[in-house]
Write a protein that holds these residues in place. Structure first.
Motif, PDB file in Angstrom:
ATOM      1  N   UNK A 109       0.811  -1.371   0.065  1.00 54.46           N
ATOM      2  CA  UNK A 109      -0.187  -0.006  -0.332  1.00 54.46           C
ATOM      3  C   UNK A 109       0.987   1.276   0.164  1.00 54.46           C
ATOM      4  N   UNK A 110       2.125   0.990   0.190  1.00 54.26           N
ATOM      5  CA  UNK A 110       2.550   2.141   0.824  1.00 54.26           C
ATOM      6  C   UNK A 110       2.321   3.051   1.801  1.00 54.26           C
ATOM      7  N   UNK A 111       2.219   4.332   1.355  1.00 53.51           N
ATOM      8  CA  UNK A 111       1.222   5.476   2.270  1.00 53.51           C
ATOM      9  C   UNK A 111      -0.060   5.172   2.548  1.00 53.51           C
ATOM     10  N   UNK A 112      -0.571   4.374   1.099  1.00 52.51           N
ATOM     11  CA  UNK A 112      -1.884   4.438   1.337  1.00 52.51           C
ATOM     12  C   UNK A 112      -2.599   5.945  -0.058  1.00 52.51           C
ATOM     13  N   UNK A 113      -4.302   5.588   0.256  1.00 51.84           N
ATOM     14  CA  UNK A 113      -5.088   5.979  -0.356  1.00 51.84           C
ATOM     15  C   UNK A 113      -5.083   7.394  -0.829  1.00 51.84           C
ATOM     16  N   UNK A 114      -4.905   8.202  -1.126  1.00 55.41           N
ATOM     17  CA  UNK A 114      -5.149   9.941  -1.496  1.00 55.41           C
ATOM     18  C   UNK A 114      -6.017  10.314  -2.101  1.00 55.41           C
ATOM     19  N   UNK A 115      -6.529  11.647  -1.430  1.00 55.91           N
ATOM     20  CA  UNK A 115      -7.801  12.112  -2.008  1.00 55.91           C
ATOM     21  C   UNK A 115      -7.170  13.768  -2.045  1.00 55.91           C
ATOM     22  N   UNK A 116      -7.440  14.555  -3.394  1.00 55.54           N
ATOM     23  CA  UNK A 116      -7.652  16.535  -3.019  1.00 55.54           C
ATOM     24  C   UNK A 116      -7.692  17.265  -1.858  1.00 55.54           C
TER      25      UNK A 116
END
Length: 839
Positions: A625-632
């Motif tokens: 996942x790395x650091x995860x799921x992002x959003x604007x």
């Protein structure tokens, strides 16, 4: 919904902590058998010179003498020591190999041998040259050392003349490199019985000297013996996903308006673009093709050359709109970014065999960045599935070129976004994909591929949307693999990257796989990502795809929007903001969890068994996942209960420290029930060098967060650690300081951010956070302090003495009623005002 606010400025404390001492040349101690050991090294050096040709090689070139120096365990040799031996450092192997590659312009190694004699006591010199204790053996390079991974997997056949990638050891003299390639080309073309052998393309930069050469097995064997040759490999092949047609007619497509001139743009380097598509043309700023000189291989113009799939058009649609499915549902298409397109492949999705891909890449980037200042983001959804990164390897050449370009274009503030690559589990039966998922994603074969290992780029993996097949959904043998929203896509690739750095950095939605009996179906409607279709005139406006190729442009879209909001920000700040906003999905597969047991508090009164809990296995989480799921929205704005403090374009001296103050947190942060979170994200863009196996990064950075302690105590601890260890320069002063502070003030003074510093400090993008629900977190209601340090690796003093970076710190509470923003804002304004008056 909480109000949206602008992020706050992070107060800087104008205290510079003491510089770290320079690293020494080893810690193995003095050898007891210097005469015997030195005589052995002398014999090995003499053996090398006896093998060195006194005349020119078959190519008419005076070669440099290049060889390996194997080092004693835990020892090293600094470049200034090598220079005093008449040697020049070319490369350092990974630590496991404990070897360096050097070259000498002196075929007799006179200086080196004289100092070995002094070291051995064989002459009357008063100097012992104790640093030679670090050398274990001196050995020549073998042809096997020069064979690339792809060529190793598929050796040349006797009859074939094929284009190969040749890389030379760069001596630092570009004229010399250019002359070598000229003479090599003349040599190749002199073989009339083997027509077609020649150099078709070449690239020479400050650190690279590469060429695309056509040759046969006989000449390959000669070249593999050349001292100046670093590596010869087969050319890479692009990895594309195929597309599945989706028939969603839109008869009432609304009017689509072009983006504002002021917004930023994204460059998609791919198979081209179908600019006539009604949803693409309005956002297309420019499209170009970067073909072979004679246009014999890459035919046509800038239009999408992927005749069957329209890969470039599909990637571009997502880069422009982000979530195309959401636009379809709302029937609203308003592109928030400009699109630029560079075509680098032919109609079969292949690279030109005669052109260097890294040269095409740089030509495309230079054109668009030079002509369009608002072109800030570069999306690369291409990769070579044969070039899988293995632990301990050095950096791939294409990934290294991307890092070199990013460093060179620092003043342009460009962000690269690269797909992690696709992995398709090779099992006896496709049904086993579903059974063995997601375990196989952590295998060596599922590691990220070139160029996803780029250190300065954002590497993006893929998530399932948790949707099933829309066709034959009642069929018992037909099912998707991941099934759950936020689970890793069955084809995504995992880390870690070069030197163990966290890769991929982020993940986004890229689709799922459908298994029908012993058949694997990708790009099926429902389980895949929807984007625009190349052949829209013959069918639907949209198509379904799956692959990390389509998760990457979702992130690129967010990055581009952030640049539009923060047009004067550095690329480091944008990377830090988007990573700060990232988080793990709600649902995580059990493989990524560790079972723990909690004993019952009162066994006498309760017959309850020990309670079984789970916690996340952060090592596995970070790999996939790395650091995860992002959003604007979270990246762009602070809210009442989620405040972001930042600094940008900070400069730190290499070997030094800086301190930042986080104002005291309001009492309700701890007292109110809910989830509390504190995170720190650091982004920097150091020089890189792919020949260095000891450290790919020339400069490293790290950070530590302190609480319940005053700034004077932190300063004293760093000073004390430095003074006590001035005779042992290989010790890590930051780590020693942490131990000193914990010993004197207790472990509560250090905020236990995860992942720990030893893992996160390996990369150029670092995030550490702590998350808790308890009210009993030890905190004295005073300011916390962040210490940022910068360490020298191979970057030379006098050439690279400073490093730029950006910091983002966020404090959040799950209860929207907790007002963090206004209370922290008042304190930061006071701190900044006070320091302005002091200046």
């Amino acid at each position: 919904m909480s109000n949206q606010y602008e992020h706050l400025e992070l107060p800087v404390i104008n205290i510079t902590l003491p510089k770290r001492p320079k690293r020494g040349f080893g810690s193995g101690g003095k050898r007891d058998d210097r005469p015997t050991h030195g005589s052995k090294l002398l014999a090995q050096a003499s053996s090398l010179t006896s093998l060195t040709p006194k005349k020119s090689t078959p190519f008419g070139i005076n070669p440099k003498l290049i060889f390996k120096i194997k080092l004693r365990k835990n020892d090293s040799l600094e470049e200034n020591n090598l220079s005093s031996l008449g040697l020049n450092l070319l490369a350092k192997e990974p630590k496991a190999s404990q070897a360096i590659v050097v070259f000498s312009s002196d075929n007799e190694l006179k200086i080196f041998r004289e100092k070995l004699k002094s070291y051995s006591g064989l002459n009357d010199s008063n100097y012992e040259y104790g640093y030679l204790d670090a050398i274990e053996d001196i050995v020549p390079l073998e042809p096997e050392d020069r064979i690339g991974r792809l060529l190793e997997l598929k050796p040349l056949e006797n009859d074939e003349i094929v284009p190969l990638d040749l890389e030379l050891w760069h001596t630092g003299n570009t004229d010399e490199m250019r002359d070598y390639l000229r003479k090599l080309d003349e040599f190749l073309q002199s073989f009339k019985e083997y027509p077609g052998m020649k150099i078709t393309d070449q690239y020479i930069s400050e650190y690279f000297c590469t060429a695309r050469v056509k040759l046969n097995k006989k000449i390959l064997e000669l070249l593999l013996k050349e001292d100046a040759v670093k590596e010869i490999d087969r050319r890479p092949k692009p990895a594309f996903e195929s597309a599945g047609e989706i028939n969603i007619p839109i008869s009432d497509l609304p009017e689509v308006i072009s983006p504002l001139e002021s917004v930023c743009g994204v460059l998609v380097i791919d198979s081209g673009i179908q600019g006539g598509h009604p949803l693409i043309g309005v956002a297309l700023g420019d499209a170009q093709v970067f073909p072979d000189p004679g246009r014999k291989f890459i035919k046509g113009e800038e239009e999408d050359g992927d005749e069957t799939g329209g890969h470039g058009t599909g990637v571009s649609g997502i880069a422009v709109y982000g979530d195309v499915s959401a636009c379809i549902k709302k029937k609203q298409f308003q592109p928030p970014v400009w699109l630029f397109s560079a075509r680098v492949t032919n109609e079969n999705n292949e690279y030109d065999p005669d052109l260097l891909l890294d040269k095409q890449l740089e030509a495309a980037i230079n054109y668009f960045i030079g002509n369009y200042p608002n072109c800030k983001v570069i999306n690369i959804s291409l990769g070579d599935s044969n070039l899988v990164y293995r632990s301990g390897q050095k950096q791939f050449r294409l990934a290294a070129r991307i890092d070199e370009i990013a460093y060179k274009l620092q003043n342009k503030n460009i962000v690269f976004v690269i797909s992690a690559g696709n992995y398709y589990y090779d099992s006896e039966s496709k049904e086993l994909i579903r059974r063995d998922y997601p375990k196989y994603l952590l295998s060596e074969d599922a590691r990220i591929i070139d160029p996803a290992t780029s250190a300065i780029a954002l590497t993006v993996g893929s998530l399932s949307m948790g949707k099933g097949s829309t066709q034959y959904h009642e069929d018992a043998c037909r099912n998707v693999v991941a099934k759950v929203e936020g689970y890793p896509s069955p084809f995504t690739r995992s880390g870690f990257g070069v030197d163990g750095m966290i890769k991929p950095d982020l993940v986004d939605f890229g689709g799922d796989l459908v298994i029908d009996g012993n058949r694997m179906i990708d790009n099926e409607i429902g389980a895949s990502i929807i984007t625009v279709a190349k052949n829209y005139q013959a069918g639907s406006l949209f198509k379904a795809y799956c692959g990390t190729s389509f998760s990457a442009p979702r992130v690129a879209n967010i990055v581009t929007q952030l640049f539009s909001k923060y047009p004067n920000s550095s690329s480091n700040l944008i990377r830090a903001l988007i990573t700060n906003a990232a988080g793990l999905p709600t649902e995580i597969p059990g493989l990524f969890k560790i079972k723990t047991k909690t004993k019952a508090k009162n066994k006498a009164k309760s017959k309850a068994k020990n309670k079984e809990n789970t916690k996340l296995d952060m090592n596995k989480i970070l790999q996939v996942y790395g650091y995860g799921h992002t959003n604007f929205v979270q990246a762009a704005y602070s809210t009442d209960n989620d405040v972001v403090l930042l600094v940008d374009n900070e400069i730190i001296e290499v070997g030094n420290f800086k301190i930042y103050e986080i104002p005291s947190l309001p009492p309700e942060f701890l007292d109110t029930k809910g989830n509390k979170k504190i995170s720190v994200t650091l982004a920097f863009d150091p020089p890189t060098r792919h020949t260095r196996g000891d450290s790919y990064l020339g400069v490293a950075m790290e950070f530590q967060l302190f609480k319940n302690i005053d700034i004077e105590a932190i300063t004293r601890a760093f000073q004390k650690a430095q003074d006590e260890n001035k005779d042992n320069p290989n010790e890590d002063i930051a780590e020693l300081t942490m131990e000193e502070l914990k010993k004197k003030y207790g472990s509560s003074v250090i905020v236990d951010l995860q992942p720990g510093v030893n893992l996160r400090k390996k990369g150029t993008l670092q995030k550490g956070q702590i998350e808790f629900t308890s009210k009993t977190w030890k905190y004295n209601q005073k300011s916390m302090y962040l210490v940022v340090s910068c360490n020298r690796k191979w970057a030379r003093e006098g050439e690279i003495d400073t490093q730029r970076y950006a910091l983002v710190i966020s404090v959040s509470h799950s209860d929207a009623k907790v007002d963090l923003y206004n209370k922290i804002r008042l304190q930061t304004q006071t701190r900044i005002s006070e320091r302005s008056r002091v200046r």
